[in-house]
Scaffold this active site. Sequence first.
Site, mmCIF file in Angstrom:
data_model
loop_
_atom_site.group_PDB
_atom_site.id
_atom_site.type_symbol
_atom_site.label_atom_id
_atom_site.label_comp_id
_atom_site.label_asym_id
_atom_site.label_seq_id
_atom_site.Cartn_x
_atom_site.Cartn_y
_atom_site.Cartn_z
ATOM 1 N N GLU A 314 0.803 -1.216 0.000
ATOM 2 C CA GLU A 314 0.000 0.000 0.000
ATOM 3 C C GLU A 314 0.842 1.275 0.000
ATOM 4 O O GLU A 314 0.547 2.211 -0.721
ATOM 5 C CB GLU A 314 -0.931 0.024 1.222
HETATM 6 C C1 BLG Z 1 -10.384 0.173 -1.457
HETATM 7 C C2 BLG Z 1 -11.114 0.129 -0.126
HETATM 8 C C3 BLG Z 1 -12.352 -0.702 -0.224
HETATM 9 C C4 BLG Z 1 -13.213 -0.218 -1.381
HETATM 10 C C5 BLG Z 1 -12.368 -0.224 -2.635
HETATM 11 O O1 BLG Z 1 -11.258 0.619 -2.454
HETATM 12 O O2 BLG Z 1 -9.320 1.054 -1.374
HETATM 13 N N1 BLG Z 1 -10.215 -0.486 0.849
HETATM 14 C C6 BLG Z 1 -9.763 0.164 1.906
HETATM 15 O O3 BLG Z 1 -10.088 1.292 2.182
HETATM 16 C C7 BLG Z 1 -8.814 -0.572 2.767
HETATM 17 O O4 BLG Z 1 -13.078 -0.587 0.979
HETATM 18 O O5 BLG Z 1 -14.289 -1.114 -1.524
HETATM 19 S S1 BLG Z 1 -15.787 -0.650 -1.331
HETATM 20 O O6 BLG Z 1 -15.898 0.076 -0.076
HETATM 21 O O7 BLG Z 1 -16.574 -1.876 -1.321
HETATM 22 O O8 BLG Z 1 -16.091 0.182 -2.493
HETATM 23 C C8 BLG Z 1 -13.138 0.218 -3.867
HETATM 24 O O9 BLG Z 1 -13.551 1.520 -3.743
HETATM 25 C C9 BLG Z 1 -6.973 0.962 -1.390
HETATM 26 C C10 BLG Z 1 -8.212 0.707 -2.169
HETATM 27 C C11 BLG Z 1 -8.059 1.522 -3.403
HETATM 28 C C12 BLG Z 1 -6.609 1.496 -3.666
HETATM 29 N N2 BLG Z 1 -5.925 1.254 -2.376
HETATM 30 C C13 BLG Z 1 -6.565 -0.210 -0.557
HETATM 31 O O10 BLG Z 1 -6.108 -1.253 -1.356
HETATM 32 C C14 BLG Z 1 -6.064 2.747 -4.301
HETATM 33 O O11 BLG Z 1 -5.676 3.647 -3.617
HETATM 34 N N3 BLG Z 1 -5.996 2.763 -5.626
HETATM 35 C C15 BLG Z 1 -5.529 3.915 -6.378
HETATM 36 C C16 BLG Z 1 -4.107 3.711 -6.787
HETATM 37 S S2 BLG Z 1 -3.509 5.100 -7.613
HETATM 38 O O12 BLG Z 1 -3.288 6.146 -6.673
HETATM 39 O O13 BLG Z 1 -4.475 5.472 -8.613
HETATM 40 O O14 BLG Z 1 -2.290 4.694 -8.222
#
Ligand code: BLG
Length: 486
Positions: A314
Site C-alpha cells: 500500500e
Molecule cells: C479500497 C477500499 C475498499 C473499497 C475499494 O477501495 O481502497 N479499501 C480500503 O479502504 C482498505 O473498501 O471497496 S468498497 O468500499 O466496497 O467500495 C473500492 O472503492 C486501497 C483501495 C483503493 C486502492 N488502495 C486499498 O487497497 C487505491 O488507492 N488505488 C488507487 C491507486 S492510484 O493512486 O491510482 O495509483
Amino acid sequence: MFAQTVLRPRCAKWLIATGLLLMLSGCVDKPSTLERIKEDGVLRVVTRNSPATYFQDRNGETGFEYELVKRFADDMGVELKIETADNLDEIFARLGQPSGPVLAAAGLVDSEKRKQEVRFSHPYLEVTPQVIYRNGQPRPTDAADLIGKRIMVLKGSTHAEQLAELKKQHPDLQYEESDAVEVVDLLRMVDEGQIDLTLVDSNEVAMNQVYFPNVRVAFDWGDARDQRWAVAAGEDNSLLNEINAYIDKSKQNGSLQRLKDRYYGHVDVLGYVGAYTFAQHLQQRLPRYEKHFQTYAKEEQVDWRLLAAIGYQESMWQASVTSKTGVRGLMMLTQNTAQAMGVANRLDPKQSIKGGAKYFAYVKEQLDKDIQEPDRTWFALAAYNVGSGHLEDARKLAQNEGLSPNKWLDVKKMLPRLSQKQWYSKTRYGYARGGEPVHFVANIRRYYDILTWVTQPQLEGSQVADGNLHVPGVDKTKPAEQAPAL
Ligand code: BLG
C-alpha cells in the site's frame, strides 16, 4: 540313457513349477511397500531444507515439496514424517537404507546416472538449469564462457553432471562441487563475489532472487527438465504406482497447478529493482511499525507478516502517503473504510494499521463459506483492494465461463474484465479497475513469502547461520522470538 534323457526335463519342469509356486506364495505373504506404509500409518520422506522444498516457519512446516507430499500422505490416510538431508548424495544414500525413508521429495530431476540408483515418478514441475553470474561482471553467453571462471555447484547435482560433460570437451574447465552448501549459499557467494558463477534451477533462482540483488541469470543451459520424486531402486512397484496416480490426479483436478501458482506464480513480479528496494526497506522502515503489525494482527487473528505485506504494497511502509484517488495512510484506507473502522486520523500509522487489520478481517469474514484457504486469503486481499461487490461480480463472471468462483486462479482471470465495457455493463457493481487487485495480490504474496522466510526461527539454526542470507538488517545472532529477524 533314454530314461534319463526323458526324465530329466520333466524333473526340471516340476522343480521349476514348484519353485515358482514357492516364490509366488512368498510374494503373497510379504507385504508390498504400499501395504507396509499403510499398515505402519507413516510415510517417511527425505528432503532438503530450502525455500523451494521444505522449511519451518512460525506456523509450522511449509514449502512446495512439503505441501505436495503432505497432500499425498493425507490422500493415503497416513502420517507424514519428514527428514532433511544435508546434501544430495545423502538423500540417495538414505533412500537405499533398509529402514530409511521410502521416498525423496527434494526438487530432484532425473538423469541417466541417477536412474541407476533410484526410480523416478511422473513429473510434477518443469525447471530449467540456469547459469548465474554477478551484475556488473561480463555476462557469459554460452558454455564456453565458463572456462577460466570460479564455479561452484552442489555436490551430486545434475549441474555437476553437466559440468563433468563439458569438462570432457574442455579439460581446462575448473569447478568445485560442494556438499557443505545449499542453493541459497551458492547464490549468496555469487552475490558477494566469492565465486564467479553457479548453476541453479530456474525455480530456485526465481524464489531466491529477492535476497540477492546482484545475482543475474546469464543464460539457460540446456533444455527444461522435469522434477520428480524418487523411490529406492529395490522397492516394488506399489508405492511408485500410487505416487504416479496421485500426481496424475493432481494435474487433472488442477490442484497441482494451484500449488505451483502459490509458490512460483508470483516470483517474477518484483524484478531486480523491486527486490533490492524491498530488502532496503526491510531494514530501514519496517522496524518502526513492526510492533503495531504484530499487535493488531494478533487482535484480528491475522498473520502479522501478511498484514506487514499489505502495508508494504500500500505505502512501502510510509505513514503519510496519499494516492491520486485520495486514499491515505500506511494501509491506504478510503474515507469510508476509515470511518467504518473507527479510524479518526488515517495518517497516524498506529490507527491506520489497526483499521487495516480490522478491515481485512472483516472482508475475509464476509467471503462465501465455500472459498477455502489459501484461496480465501487471496480473495480477502482482492476485496481489501477492489471491494467485496466487484469481487463478487468477478466470481459470477467466472461461474458463467464454467470456471470456479472459489478458486483464485480462475477469478483472477476475470477481474481485468471489470474494466471492459462489454463485461462490466452486465455486472451488478459495474466498472472497476480490475487489473489492480491482480497485481495487488501477486505483490503481497511475494512480500509475504519473503517475510515468512526471513522471520522463520530456522534462520537462527546452522543451515543459514553463517551469514549466508543477504537480507540487510537480519540479525542472525538473536533468537527470533525476542528480536524478530528484521
Ligand atoms: C479500497 C477500499 C475498499 C473499497 C475499494 O477501495 O481502497 N479499501 C480500503 O479502504 C482498505 O473498501 O471497496 S468498497 O468500499 O466496497 O467500495 C473500492 O472503492 C486501497 C483501495 C483503493 C486502492 N488502495 C486499498 O487497497 C487505491 O488507492 N488505488 C488507487 C491507486 S492510484 O493512486 O491510482 O495509483
